[in-house]
Design a protein around this motif. Sequence first.
Motif, short mmCIF file in Angstrom:
data_model
loop_
_atom_site.label_atom_id
_atom_site.label_comp_id
_atom_site.label_asym_id
_atom_site.label_seq_id
_atom_site.Cartn_x
_atom_site.Cartn_y
_atom_site.Cartn_z
N VAL A 196 47.04 40.95 46.11
CA VAL A 196 47.78 40.62 44.89
C VAL A 196 47.43 41.59 43.76
CG1 VAL A 196 48.18 38.85 43.13
CG2 VAL A 196 47.87 38.19 45.53
N SER A 197 48.45 42.04 43.05
CA SER A 197 48.27 42.83 41.83
C SER A 197 49.55 42.72 41.01
CB SER A 197 47.97 44.30 42.15
OG SER A 197 49.08 44.91 42.79
N ASP A 198 49.45 43.07 39.74
CA ASP A 198 50.60 43.12 38.85
C ASP A 198 50.90 44.59 38.58
OD1 ASP A 198 52.39 43.14 36.68
OD2 ASP A 198 51.61 41.25 35.91
N ARG A 199 52.05 45.06 39.06
CA ARG A 199 52.33 46.50 39.00
C ARG A 199 52.61 46.99 37.58
NH1 ARG A 199 56.20 44.10 42.16
NH2 ARG A 199 58.25 43.78 41.20
N ASP A 203 44.76 47.93 33.77
CA ASP A 203 43.69 47.86 34.76
C ASP A 203 42.80 46.64 34.55
OD1 ASP A 203 44.60 50.14 35.96
OD2 ASP A 203 43.13 51.47 35.02
N TRP A 204 42.47 46.34 33.30
CA TRP A 204 41.58 45.21 33.04
C TRP A 204 42.25 43.88 33.38
CZ3 TRP A 204 42.72 41.29 29.65
CH2 TRP A 204 43.74 41.52 28.72
N GLN A 205 43.58 43.83 33.19
CA GLN A 205 44.31 42.61 33.55
C GLN A 205 44.34 42.43 35.07
OE1 GLN A 205 47.84 43.83 31.34
NE2 GLN A 205 47.64 42.02 30.03
N ASN A 206 44.53 43.53 35.79
CA ASN A 206 44.52 43.43 37.24
C ASN A 206 43.12 43.12 37.78
OD1 ASN A 206 47.03 43.67 38.67
ND2 ASN A 206 47.26 45.71 37.78
N PHE A 207 42.09 43.57 37.07
CA PHE A 207 40.73 43.22 37.48
C PHE A 207 40.53 41.71 37.40
CE2 PHE A 207 36.35 42.28 36.18
CZ PHE A 207 35.66 42.75 37.30
N LEU A 221 42.93 39.42 37.39
CA LEU A 221 43.82 38.81 38.37
C LEU A 221 43.21 38.87 39.77
CD1 LEU A 221 46.57 37.62 39.22
CD2 LEU A 221 47.44 39.96 39.34
N SER A 222 42.57 40.00 40.09
CA SER A 222 41.96 40.15 41.40
C SER A 222 40.82 39.16 41.60
CB SER A 222 41.45 41.58 41.57
OG SER A 222 40.94 41.78 42.88
N LEU A 223 40.03 38.92 40.54
CA LEU A 223 38.95 37.95 40.65
C LEU A 223 39.48 36.57 41.02
CD1 LEU A 223 36.65 38.86 37.61
CD2 LEU A 223 36.22 39.31 40.04
N VAL A 224 40.62 36.23 40.46
CA VAL A 224 41.20 34.89 40.70
C VAL A 224 41.93 34.81 42.04
CG1 VAL A 224 42.87 33.21 39.86
CG2 VAL A 224 41.39 34.43 38.24
N ALA A 225 42.70 35.86 42.37
CA ALA A 225 43.62 35.78 43.51
C ALA A 225 43.11 36.44 44.78
CB ALA A 225 44.96 36.39 43.12
#
Length: 246
Positions: free
Chosen positions: A189-192, A196-200, A202-206
Amino acid sequence: LLQTYSMYRFLFYSLLLILIVVSAIQFTLPTRESTHQDFKDPNYVDFESGVRRLRDGTIEVASFVSMPDVTSDMFRWWFSDYLQTTEHYKMWHPEDHVWMDWEHKKPGEITGSHHLVHEYIGGEMSKLRIQFAWPEEILGYDPSDENTVVLCARVGELESTMNIAEMCHVARNMPGGAELRSRFWLGVVSDREAADWQNFLLSLVANNPISRRFTVSETQGLALQKHCFEEMSYLAGLLPAIYYLE
Protein backbone atom coordinates in the motif's frame (compact mmCIF):
# COMPACT_ATOMS: atom_id res chain seq x y z
CA LEU A 1 -13.39 -8.68 42.22
CA LEU A 2 -10.85 -11.50 42.48
CA GLN A 3 -12.77 -13.53 39.94
CA THR A 4 -12.83 -10.58 37.52
CA TYR A 5 -9.07 -10.09 37.93
CA SER A 6 -8.46 -13.81 37.28
CA MET A 7 -10.63 -13.69 34.17
CA TYR A 8 -8.74 -10.69 32.73
CA ARG A 9 -5.42 -12.30 33.55
CA PHE A 10 -6.52 -15.49 31.79
CA LEU A 11 -7.60 -13.49 28.73
CA PHE A 12 -4.32 -11.55 28.71
CA TYR A 13 -2.17 -14.65 28.78
CA SER A 14 -4.37 -16.39 26.23
CA LEU A 15 -4.02 -13.47 23.80
CA LEU A 16 -0.29 -13.34 24.49
CA LEU A 17 0.03 -17.04 23.70
CA ILE A 18 -1.96 -16.63 20.49
CA LEU A 19 0.27 -13.70 19.46
CA ILE A 20 3.41 -15.75 20.13
CA VAL A 21 2.11 -18.71 18.12
CA VAL A 22 1.00 -16.52 15.20
CA SER A 23 4.35 -14.71 15.20
CA ALA A 24 6.22 -18.01 15.21
CA ILE A 25 4.17 -19.30 12.28
CA GLN A 26 4.62 -16.01 10.43
CA PHE A 27 8.39 -16.22 10.83
CA THR A 28 8.49 -19.57 9.01
CA LEU A 29 6.87 -18.10 5.88
CA PRO A 30 8.97 -16.99 2.89
CA THR A 31 9.83 -13.31 2.59
CA ARG A 32 8.70 -11.13 -0.29
CA GLU A 33 12.33 -10.26 -0.99
CA SER A 34 13.20 -13.95 -1.40
CA THR A 35 10.36 -14.49 -3.87
CA HIS A 36 11.66 -11.55 -5.93
CA GLN A 37 14.85 -13.55 -6.47
CA ASP A 38 13.00 -16.47 -8.09
CA PHE A 39 13.43 -14.92 -11.54
CA LYS A 40 17.22 -15.25 -11.19
CA ASP A 41 16.89 -19.03 -11.21
CA PRO A 42 17.34 -20.36 -14.77
CA ASN A 43 15.39 -23.43 -13.67
CA TYR A 44 11.88 -23.15 -12.37
CA VAL A 45 11.25 -23.01 -8.65
CA ASP A 46 8.70 -25.02 -6.70
CA PHE A 47 6.14 -22.22 -6.45
CA GLU A 48 5.17 -21.51 -10.06
CA SER A 49 1.41 -21.55 -9.70
CA GLY A 50 -0.64 -20.88 -6.60
CA VAL A 51 -1.48 -18.47 -3.80
CA ARG A 52 0.31 -18.11 -0.48
CA ARG A 53 0.77 -15.76 2.45
CA LEU A 54 4.25 -14.26 2.89
CA ARG A 55 6.04 -13.27 6.09
CA ASP A 56 5.18 -9.58 5.75
CA GLY A 57 1.49 -10.45 5.40
CA THR A 58 1.21 -9.87 1.66
CA ILE A 59 -0.54 -12.42 -0.53
CA GLU A 60 1.63 -13.71 -3.36
CA VAL A 61 -0.11 -14.92 -6.51
CA ALA A 62 1.86 -16.99 -9.04
CA SER A 63 0.70 -17.98 -12.52
CA PHE A 64 2.53 -20.00 -15.17
CA VAL A 65 1.37 -20.11 -18.81
CA SER A 66 3.03 -21.88 -21.73
CA MET A 67 2.71 -19.81 -24.94
CA PRO A 68 3.38 -21.93 -28.08
CA ASP A 69 4.67 -20.03 -31.14
CA VAL A 70 5.02 -16.84 -29.08
CA THR A 71 8.31 -15.03 -28.46
CA SER A 72 9.19 -12.70 -25.63
CA ASP A 73 9.44 -9.85 -28.16
CA MET A 74 5.86 -10.54 -29.26
CA PHE A 75 4.78 -10.33 -25.64
CA ARG A 76 6.44 -6.93 -25.22
CA TRP A 77 4.98 -5.72 -28.55
CA TRP A 78 1.45 -6.52 -27.37
CA PHE A 79 1.80 -3.96 -24.58
CA SER A 80 4.18 -1.44 -26.15
CA ASP A 81 2.60 -1.17 -29.63
CA TYR A 82 -0.58 -3.11 -30.30
CA LEU A 83 -2.84 -2.74 -27.25
CA GLN A 84 -4.50 0.62 -27.94
CA THR A 85 -8.30 0.31 -27.76
CA THR A 86 -11.03 -1.25 -25.69
CA GLU A 87 -11.71 -3.62 -28.59
CA HIS A 88 -8.13 -4.87 -28.39
CA TYR A 89 -8.47 -5.18 -24.63
CA LYS A 90 -11.66 -7.24 -24.90
CA MET A 91 -9.92 -9.66 -27.27
CA TRP A 92 -7.47 -10.35 -24.47
CA HIS A 93 -10.24 -11.65 -22.17
CA PRO A 94 -13.76 -11.46 -23.74
CA GLU A 95 -15.57 -12.25 -20.48
CA ASP A 96 -13.68 -10.14 -17.93
CA HIS A 97 -12.26 -7.14 -19.80
CA VAL A 98 -14.63 -4.19 -20.12
CA TRP A 99 -12.78 -0.94 -20.87
CA MET A 100 -9.25 0.49 -21.14
CA ASP A 101 -7.27 3.63 -21.85
CA TRP A 102 -3.68 4.85 -21.49
CA GLU A 103 -2.01 7.79 -19.79
CA HIS A 104 1.63 8.84 -20.28
CA LYS A 105 1.92 6.31 -23.13
CA LYS A 106 4.65 6.73 -25.75
CA PRO A 107 4.55 4.66 -28.98
CA GLY A 108 6.79 1.62 -28.75
CA GLU A 109 7.42 2.06 -25.01
CA ILE A 110 5.78 0.66 -21.89
CA THR A 111 7.81 1.77 -18.85
CA GLY A 112 6.35 4.94 -17.38
CA SER A 113 2.91 4.47 -18.92
CA HIS A 114 -0.31 4.01 -16.95
CA HIS A 115 -2.81 1.42 -18.16
CA LEU A 116 -6.32 2.34 -17.00
CA VAL A 117 -8.69 -0.63 -16.95
CA HIS A 118 -12.11 -1.83 -15.91
CA GLU A 119 -12.16 -5.60 -15.53
CA TYR A 120 -13.96 -8.33 -13.60
CA ILE A 121 -11.85 -10.31 -11.15
CA GLY A 122 -13.68 -12.98 -9.18
CA GLY A 123 -16.99 -11.71 -10.50
CA GLU A 124 -16.47 -8.20 -9.10
CA MET A 125 -15.65 -5.07 -11.10
CA SER A 126 -12.12 -3.77 -10.51
CA LYS A 127 -11.17 -0.28 -11.72
CA LEU A 128 -7.38 -0.14 -11.75
CA ARG A 129 -4.41 2.03 -12.69
CA ILE A 130 -1.47 -0.18 -13.68
CA GLN A 131 1.70 1.92 -13.55
CA PHE A 132 4.53 0.25 -15.45
CA ALA A 133 7.90 0.69 -13.76
CA TRP A 134 11.50 -0.43 -14.21
CA PRO A 135 11.99 -3.99 -12.89
CA GLU A 136 14.62 -2.71 -10.45
CA GLU A 137 11.92 -0.66 -8.71
CA ILE A 138 9.89 -3.79 -7.93
CA LEU A 139 12.39 -6.67 -7.84
CA GLY A 140 15.57 -4.82 -6.96
CA TYR A 141 17.23 -6.06 -10.17
CA ASP A 142 16.41 -6.64 -13.85
CA PRO A 143 16.12 -10.26 -15.07
CA SER A 144 15.90 -9.14 -18.74
CA ASP A 145 18.29 -10.59 -21.30
CA GLU A 146 18.23 -11.40 -25.01
CA ASN A 147 15.61 -14.12 -24.42
CA THR A 148 13.67 -12.60 -21.55
CA VAL A 149 11.23 -9.69 -21.37
CA VAL A 150 10.25 -8.34 -17.97
CA LEU A 151 7.25 -6.05 -17.37
CA CYS A 152 6.71 -4.82 -13.83
CA ALA A 153 4.14 -2.43 -12.40
CA ARG A 154 2.48 -0.96 -9.37
CA VAL A 155 -1.26 -1.55 -9.26
CA GLY A 156 -3.52 1.16 -7.88
CA GLU A 157 -7.17 2.05 -7.57
CA LEU A 158 -8.35 4.06 -10.56
CA GLU A 159 -10.79 6.17 -8.58
CA SER A 160 -8.42 7.05 -5.74
CA THR A 161 -4.71 7.77 -5.29
CA MET A 162 -3.99 4.49 -3.49
CA ASN A 163 -1.66 1.79 -4.76
CA ILE A 164 -2.54 -1.67 -3.45
CA ALA A 165 -0.24 -4.21 -5.13
CA GLU A 166 2.88 -4.87 -7.19
CA MET A 167 3.29 -7.24 -10.13
CA CYS A 168 5.72 -8.62 -12.71
CA HIS A 169 5.30 -10.60 -15.93
CA VAL A 170 8.43 -12.42 -17.12
CA ALA A 171 8.28 -13.94 -20.62
CA ARG A 172 11.19 -16.20 -21.57
CA ASN A 173 11.92 -17.78 -24.94
CA MET A 174 11.94 -21.56 -24.96
CA PRO A 175 12.03 -24.13 -27.79
CA GLY A 176 8.70 -23.87 -29.62
CA GLY A 177 7.45 -20.75 -27.86
CA ALA A 178 7.65 -18.72 -24.69
CA GLU A 179 6.88 -19.41 -21.05
CA LEU A 180 5.26 -16.71 -18.96
CA ARG A 181 5.72 -16.45 -15.22
CA SER A 182 3.47 -13.86 -13.55
CA ARG A 183 3.70 -12.75 -9.92
CA PHE A 184 1.51 -10.41 -7.90
CA TRP A 185 2.08 -9.17 -4.36
CA LEU A 186 -1.22 -8.01 -2.86
CA GLY A 187 -1.23 -5.60 0.05
CA VAL A 188 1.66 -3.30 -0.89
CA VAL A 189 0.00 0.00 0.00
CA SER A 190 1.09 3.55 -0.81
CA ASP A 191 -0.45 6.86 -1.86
CA ARG A 192 1.01 7.86 -5.22
CA GLU A 193 0.28 11.55 -4.63
CA ALA A 194 1.34 11.80 -0.98
CA ALA A 195 4.58 13.19 0.42
CA ASP A 196 7.26 10.78 1.62
CA TRP A 197 6.47 11.40 5.29
CA GLN A 198 2.78 10.73 4.67
CA ASN A 199 3.59 7.45 2.95
CA PHE A 200 5.89 6.53 5.83
CA LEU A 201 2.99 6.92 8.28
CA LEU A 202 0.62 5.09 5.92
CA SER A 203 3.10 2.23 5.63
CA LEU A 204 3.31 1.88 9.41
CA VAL A 205 -0.46 1.45 9.56
CA ALA A 206 -1.11 -0.60 6.40
CA ASN A 207 2.07 -2.47 5.48
CA ASN A 208 2.38 -4.82 8.43
CA PRO A 209 1.38 -8.49 8.79
CA ILE A 210 -1.63 -7.84 11.06
CA SER A 211 -3.22 -5.16 8.85
CA ARG A 212 -2.60 -7.18 5.71
CA ARG A 213 -4.28 -10.25 7.19
CA PHE A 214 -7.44 -8.18 7.57
CA THR A 215 -7.29 -6.46 4.17
CA VAL A 216 -6.02 -9.09 1.69
CA SER A 217 -7.10 -12.72 1.58
CA GLU A 218 -6.27 -15.98 -0.15
CA THR A 219 -9.71 -15.81 -1.77
CA GLN A 220 -8.76 -12.56 -3.51
CA GLY A 221 -5.51 -14.17 -4.60
CA LEU A 222 -7.25 -17.21 -6.06
CA ALA A 223 -9.62 -14.99 -8.06
CA LEU A 224 -6.68 -13.02 -9.44
CA GLN A 225 -4.75 -16.17 -10.28
CA LYS A 226 -7.72 -17.52 -12.25
CA HIS A 227 -8.11 -14.24 -14.11
CA CYS A 228 -4.41 -13.99 -14.96
CA PHE A 229 -4.18 -17.58 -16.18
CA GLU A 230 -7.24 -17.10 -18.38
CA GLU A 231 -6.20 -13.79 -19.93
CA MET A 232 -2.66 -14.97 -20.66
CA SER A 233 -3.99 -18.20 -22.15
CA TYR A 234 -6.25 -16.14 -24.43
CA LEU A 235 -3.23 -14.02 -25.36
CA ALA A 236 -1.14 -17.10 -26.14
CA GLY A 237 -3.79 -18.22 -28.62
CA LEU A 238 -4.29 -14.95 -30.49
CA LEU A 239 -0.87 -13.25 -30.36
CA PRO A 240 1.04 -15.13 -33.13
CA ALA A 241 -1.60 -14.48 -35.80
CA ILE A 242 -2.05 -10.82 -34.83
CA TYR A 243 1.69 -10.19 -34.67
CA TYR A 244 2.41 -11.58 -38.15
CA LEU A 245 -0.68 -9.90 -39.64
CA GLU A 246 0.39 -6.50 -38.28
